[in-house]
Motif scaffolding. Structure first.
Motif, short mmCIF file in Angstrom:
data_model
loop_
_atom_site.label_atom_id
_atom_site.label_comp_id
_atom_site.label_asym_id
_atom_site.label_seq_id
_atom_site.Cartn_x
_atom_site.Cartn_y
_atom_site.Cartn_z
N UNK A 229 7.54 12.07 -8.98
CA UNK A 229 7.04 11.10 -9.95
C UNK A 229 5.53 11.23 -10.19
N UNK A 230 4.75 11.16 -9.12
CA UNK A 230 3.29 11.16 -9.27
C UNK A 230 2.80 12.50 -9.82
N UNK A 231 3.35 13.60 -9.30
CA UNK A 231 2.93 14.92 -9.79
C UNK A 231 3.33 15.09 -11.26
N UNK A 232 4.52 14.63 -11.60
CA UNK A 232 5.03 14.75 -12.98
C UNK A 232 4.15 13.98 -13.96
N UNK A 233 3.89 12.71 -13.66
CA UNK A 233 3.10 11.90 -14.59
C UNK A 233 1.65 12.38 -14.66
N UNK A 234 1.17 12.96 -13.57
CA UNK A 234 -0.20 13.50 -13.58
C UNK A 234 -0.29 14.70 -14.51
N UNK A 235 0.67 15.62 -14.40
CA UNK A 235 0.64 16.83 -15.22
C UNK A 235 1.02 16.56 -16.68
N UNK A 236 1.94 15.62 -16.92
CA UNK A 236 2.42 15.40 -18.28
C UNK A 236 1.57 14.42 -19.07
N UNK A 237 1.09 13.34 -18.40
CA UNK A 237 0.34 12.31 -19.11
C UNK A 237 -1.10 12.16 -18.63
N UNK A 238 -1.45 12.87 -17.56
CA UNK A 238 -2.80 12.75 -17.02
C UNK A 238 -3.04 11.44 -16.28
N UNK A 239 -1.98 10.83 -15.73
CA UNK A 239 -2.12 9.56 -15.02
C UNK A 239 -2.83 9.76 -13.69
N UNK A 240 -3.55 8.71 -13.26
CA UNK A 240 -4.18 8.69 -11.95
C UNK A 240 -3.50 7.68 -11.04
N UNK A 241 -4.11 7.36 -9.87
CA UNK A 241 -3.49 6.41 -8.94
C UNK A 241 -3.18 5.05 -9.56
N UNK A 242 -4.09 4.54 -10.40
CA UNK A 242 -3.88 3.22 -10.99
C UNK A 242 -2.67 3.21 -11.92
N UNK A 243 -2.57 4.19 -12.81
CA UNK A 243 -1.43 4.26 -13.74
C UNK A 243 -0.12 4.45 -13.00
N UNK A 244 -0.13 5.30 -11.98
CA UNK A 244 1.09 5.52 -11.20
C UNK A 244 1.47 4.26 -10.43
N UNK A 245 0.48 3.56 -9.90
CA UNK A 245 0.77 2.31 -9.20
C UNK A 245 1.41 1.28 -10.11
N UNK A 246 0.92 1.18 -11.35
CA UNK A 246 1.48 0.22 -12.30
C UNK A 246 2.90 0.60 -12.72
N UNK A 247 3.15 1.90 -12.89
CA UNK A 247 4.50 2.32 -13.27
C UNK A 247 5.50 2.05 -12.15
N UNK A 248 5.09 2.30 -10.92
CA UNK A 248 5.97 2.00 -9.79
C UNK A 248 6.13 0.49 -9.59
N UNK A 249 5.12 -0.25 -9.97
CA UNK A 249 5.22 -1.71 -9.99
C UNK A 249 6.34 -2.15 -10.92
N UNK A 250 6.41 -1.52 -12.10
CA UNK A 250 7.47 -1.86 -13.06
C UNK A 250 8.85 -1.52 -12.51
N UNK A 251 8.97 -0.38 -11.83
CA UNK A 251 10.25 -0.01 -11.21
C UNK A 251 10.65 -1.05 -10.16
N UNK A 252 9.70 -1.48 -9.36
CA UNK A 252 9.98 -2.47 -8.34
C UNK A 252 10.40 -3.81 -8.92
N UNK A 253 9.75 -4.23 -10.02
CA UNK A 253 10.12 -5.49 -10.67
C UNK A 253 11.58 -5.44 -11.12
N UNK A 254 11.98 -4.33 -11.73
CA UNK A 254 13.36 -4.21 -12.20
C UNK A 254 14.34 -4.21 -11.03
N UNK A 255 13.99 -3.53 -9.94
CA UNK A 255 14.87 -3.49 -8.78
C UNK A 255 15.07 -4.89 -8.19
N UNK A 256 13.99 -5.66 -8.10
CA UNK A 256 14.09 -7.02 -7.57
C UNK A 256 14.90 -7.92 -8.51
N UNK A 257 14.65 -7.80 -9.79
CA UNK A 257 15.37 -8.61 -10.77
C UNK A 257 16.88 -8.37 -10.69
N UNK A 258 17.26 -7.09 -10.62
CA UNK A 258 18.68 -6.75 -10.61
C UNK A 258 19.31 -7.09 -9.27
#
Length: 410
Positions: A229-258
């Motif tokens: 995930x982190x390597x992919x988003x870094x190479x494809x979108x240029x994301x850093x630690x903050x962007x990756x943290x927020x995207x994983x935050x969204x994954x966690x929110x959905x997991x908790x909701x479901x």
């Protein structure tokens, strides 16, 4: 149940803290994207191979000495590994500490056995969903906090994670009660702790059959996603630690909701077996969209598309747990954890190997999504095995877990 949920929550926050920052930290010891990818592969492989051999041993020990003692070992190992990682000044130190951490860390398996100890079979899908929600909540809080702290200093999240692991050890020592009753304990046998033999015993449990293949394939897809995930988003979108943290935050929110809110309502209308099939189909679609995403917002949209994929894990877990008896829950969950660890050994080689092949492509190139296309194929194959298995079993009514059924053919 509340005791174990708190322990798992703290544990997963500490683990989630390092997810956005471990790859960048590894990158500080390399000089180009290809070298970075290979170094990350070595670090991930070290943890996976040690955890593969360590999980069934710790799971078997928990059947002998109780869940609480083994979880305390895991918390201690995590704390030490985080602090050493924070102070590492060479790549070999990261690899060695991940070996140690993998060997000592079987908390997920023991937590699942803990829940099985205190839960009647008919309630296990819901309870595993609650446990999954605690895992998800940890991944809500951990990665986003790790991303924010990593923007300040790459080493800071590891010190915070280590401190949280120490806090969890204290909670486990002074508060967490033991779940395994003395009459349900059994002697420890090194031969049964062989990870390959323990997997074969799970395969032979009545009513499990090809579900082991489903666990392996879907688990491999999940591990490839996590390692890439982190390597992919870094190479494809240029994301850093903050962007990756927020995207994983969204994954966690959905997991908790479901898993924490919707699952109990879904199970009233859909059987656990049918939910496994729907969840795997949803995972196929989600991984395909992630691979094809041409902009960062599409990664978030795909998380919403894959709602049911977050419910498949607890439903599948309940099917296997119900096939084991009270004396073997630790061994069974340790074997499942060992299977996941084996997939964690294979996943970096495949996922990061695919990333290595496309790492020099320009940002936004659709081919950078190769790991996710492969994950979609794995989930499709696991869907086939699950459909074949459940088609041979009596129809399961919504609202209850299936009772152990006659063994199905491979």
């Amino acid at each position: 149940m509340g005791f174990i949920l708190i322990a798992v929550l703290i544990d997963m926050i500490s683990i989630g803290l390092i997810i956005p920052v471990l790859p960048p930290l590894v990158g500080t010891f390399t000089h180009n994207p290809s070298e970075h990818t290979l170094a990350q592969l070595a670090v991930a492989f070290a943890f996976g191979i040690a955890n593969f051999f360590g999980s069934p041993i710790l799971g078997g020990l928990s059947d002998r000495y109780g869940r609480r003692r083994v979880m305390l070992i895991g918390f201690s190992g995590l704390a030490l590994s985080f602090f050493v990682t924070a102070m590492a000044d060479a790549l070999w130190m990261l690899i060695v500490v991940r070996l140690f951490s993998g060997a000592m860390q079987a908390n997920a398996a023991v937590a699942n056995a803990y829940v099985a100890d205190i839960t009647p079979p008919a309630e296990r899908a819901k309870r595993f969903g609650m446990l999954g929600a605690a895992f998800g909540m940890g991944f809500i809080l951990g990665p986003v906090l790790g991303g924010l702290l990593g923007d300040i200093n790459l080493h800071l999240p590891f010190y915070v994670a280590g401190s949280m692991a120490v806090l969890n050890w204290m909670y486990g020592f002074f508060v967490l009660p033991e779940s395994l009753q003395p009459e349900n304990r059994r002697t420890f046998d090194w031969r049964r702790a062989n990870p390959f033999k323990s997997l074969s015993r799970v395969r032979d449990l009545q009513g499990v059959g090809p579900l082991v293949y489903v666990l392996a394939l879907s688990g491999l897809a999940q591990m490839i996603l996590q390692s890439s995930w982190v390597m992919y988003t870094t190479y494809k979108f240029g994301w850093g630690p903050k962007d990756n943290g927020l995207s994983l935050f969204a994954v966690g929110v959905m997991a908790v909701l479901v898993q924490g809110v919707l699952l109990k309502h879904i199970l009233k209308r859909v059987s656990a077996a049918r939910l496994v099939l729907l969840g795997l189909a949803s995972a196929v679609l989600t991984n395909t969209i992630w691979g094809l995403s041409s902009a960062g917002w599409m990664m978030y949209a795909a998380i919403g598309v894959g709602v049911l994929s977050y419910a498949a894990g607890p439903a599948l877990q309940s099917q296997i747990s119900n096939a084991a008896d009270a004396r073997n829950q630790g061994e069974t969950m340790g074997a499942i954890s060992s299977l996941n660890s084996l997939m964690a050994v294979i996943a970096p080689v495949l996922g990061l190997g695919l990333i290595y092949l496309v790492s020099e492509l320009p940002k936004g190139d659709w081919r950078i999504g190769a790991p996710f296309y492969f994950c979609a194929a794995l989930q499709a194959l696991s869907l086939f095995f699950a459909w074949r298995h459940f088609a041979q079993l009596p129809q399961q009514a919504p609202g209850a877990d299936a009772a152990p059924a006659a063994p199905a053919g491979p």
